[in-house]
Design an enzyme around this catalytic site. Structure first.
Site, mmCIF file in Angstrom:
data_model
loop_
_atom_site.group_PDB
_atom_site.id
_atom_site.type_symbol
_atom_site.label_atom_id
_atom_site.label_comp_id
_atom_site.label_asym_id
_atom_site.label_seq_id
_atom_site.Cartn_x
_atom_site.Cartn_y
_atom_site.Cartn_z
ATOM 1 N N GLU A 62 0.834 -1.213 0.000
ATOM 2 C CA GLU A 62 0.000 0.000 0.000
ATOM 3 C C GLU A 62 0.865 1.258 0.000
ATOM 4 O OE1 GLU A 62 -3.183 0.192 -0.490
ATOM 5 O OE2 GLU A 62 -3.655 -1.928 -0.308
ATOM 6 N N ASN A 66 1.257 3.859 -3.145
ATOM 7 C CA ASN A 66 0.945 5.285 -2.952
ATOM 8 C C ASN A 66 2.083 6.182 -3.440
ATOM 9 O OD1 ASN A 66 -1.566 4.827 -1.889
ATOM 10 N ND2 ASN A 66 -1.034 5.327 0.220
ATOM 11 N N ARG A 126 -9.432 4.011 -7.350
ATOM 12 C CA ARG A 126 -8.820 3.838 -6.038
ATOM 13 C C ARG A 126 -9.947 3.903 -5.011
ATOM 14 N NH1 ARG A 126 -4.208 2.072 -8.041
ATOM 15 N NH2 ARG A 126 -4.063 1.373 -5.892
HETATM 16 N N1 LIG Z 1 3.005 9.065 -1.108
HETATM 17 C C1 LIG Z 1 1.982 9.909 -1.331
HETATM 18 N N2 LIG Z 1 2.203 11.101 -1.954
HETATM 19 C C2 LIG Z 1 1.187 11.955 -2.190
HETATM 20 N N3 LIG Z 1 -0.108 11.742 -1.831
HETATM 21 C C3 LIG Z 1 -0.376 10.581 -1.202
HETATM 22 C C4 LIG Z 1 0.631 9.608 -0.920
HETATM 23 N N4 LIG Z 1 0.047 8.569 -0.277
HETATM 24 C C5 LIG Z 1 -1.247 8.875 -0.184
HETATM 25 N N5 LIG Z 1 -1.533 10.076 -0.725
HETATM 26 C C6 LIG Z 1 -2.848 10.755 -0.743
HETATM 27 O O1 LIG Z 1 -3.671 10.160 0.260
HETATM 28 C C7 LIG Z 1 -4.869 9.638 -0.315
HETATM 29 C C8 LIG Z 1 -5.311 8.415 0.444
HETATM 30 O O2 LIG Z 1 -4.380 7.348 0.270
HETATM 31 P P1 LIG Z 1 -4.906 5.842 0.411
HETATM 32 O O3 LIG Z 1 -3.798 4.924 0.114
HETATM 33 O O4 LIG Z 1 -5.603 5.712 1.726
HETATM 34 O O5 LIG Z 1 -6.033 5.731 -0.720
HETATM 35 P P2 LIG Z 1 -5.839 5.641 -2.315
HETATM 36 O O6 LIG Z 1 -4.423 5.355 -2.644
HETATM 37 O O7 LIG Z 1 -6.429 6.854 -2.910
HETATM 38 O O8 LIG Z 1 -6.735 4.372 -2.665
HETATM 39 P P3 LIG Z 1 -6.317 2.816 -2.451
HETATM 40 O O9 LIG Z 1 -5.080 2.792 -1.622
HETATM 41 O O10 LIG Z 1 -7.485 2.187 -1.740
HETATM 42 O O11 LIG Z 1 -6.119 2.290 -3.825
HETATM 43 C C9 LIG Z 1 -4.556 9.413 -1.769
HETATM 44 O O12 LIG Z 1 -5.699 9.434 -2.589
HETATM 45 C C10 LIG Z 1 -3.589 10.576 -2.069
HETATM 46 O O13 LIG Z 1 -4.290 11.764 -2.307
HETATM 47 MG MG LIG Z 2 -3.343 3.865 -1.699
#
Ligand SMILES: Nc1ncnc2c1ncn2[C@@H]1O[C@H](COP(=O)(O)OP(=O)(O)OP(=O)(O)O)[C@@H](O)[C@H]1O
Ligand SMILES: [Mg+2]
Length: 169
Positions: A62, A66, A126
């Protein structure tokens, strides 16, 4: 009596295990599987349970995903080949400390980003559950981020079994 206590302390501190590992790789999705297997392999000597290994792999997946899809998203104009993800693992006694670091666009509102179901990429299907999974599968989760300054995800997990530490002496 006092001497015995000191001796016991010394023996205990000698048993304190410390082991460290760093990885640096291109922020491409092919490397996500590599990253989770590498971290799993690193903790293997600690005799983790299958469940612990599976939890760690999920959390690493995860965080790395990200970094790749949000940190270095295509609109942000990062040059291919310069987008790197860093993983720093530290085992202290029976606790794994792992940092997943990117130098990407960063997060504006960390609290909101960590809310279950919050996503800035609903168009990419996502579900906004990445941070929720990291929180659920690890014992501790901390996110350090600033817009334009990249993101560090720090996770900790205590591993239940540590028999090889006793064998070390
Ligand atoms: N490394 C990162 N750099 C920039 N923004 C991030 C990063 N990690 C997370 N985010 C932000 O935080 C939000 C939530 O992250 P999360 O992993 O909970 O959900 P997601 O990636 O959108 O969906 P999923 O992980 O369920 O596929 C993301 O949509 C993004 O906007
Ligand atoms: Mg994610």
């Amino acid at each position: 009596m006092e001497a015995e206590k000191v001796l016991k302390e010394t023996v205990r501190s000698k048993k304190e295990l410390k082991n460290e590992m760093r990885l640096e790789f291109d922020a491409v999705s092919e490397n996500e599987a590599f990253a989770r297997v590498a971290v799993a392999a690193f903790v293997t000597p600690l005799n983790p349970t299958m469940e612990e290994i599976s939890d760690i792999k999920t959390a690493i997946s995860e965080a790395v995903t990200n970094a790749i899809i949000h940190g270095y998203d295509t609109e942000s104009g990062y040059v291919e080949g310069e987008r790197k993800v860093y993983i720093h693992c530290l085992v202290l006694h029976d606790v794994l400390h792992v940092e997943v670091i990117d130098e990407g666009k960063g997060i504006e509102n960390i609290e909101q980003a960590m809310e279950p179901l919050f996503t800035t990429k609903p168009e990419m299907d996502r579900s906004g559950m990445g941070f929720a999974f990291m929180e659920a599968f690890m014992d501790d989760l901390e996110v350090i981020s600033e817009p334009g300054m990249g993101t560090t995800v720090l996770m900790k997990k205590k591993l239940g079994t540590s028999s090889w530490i006793q064998c070390e002496e």
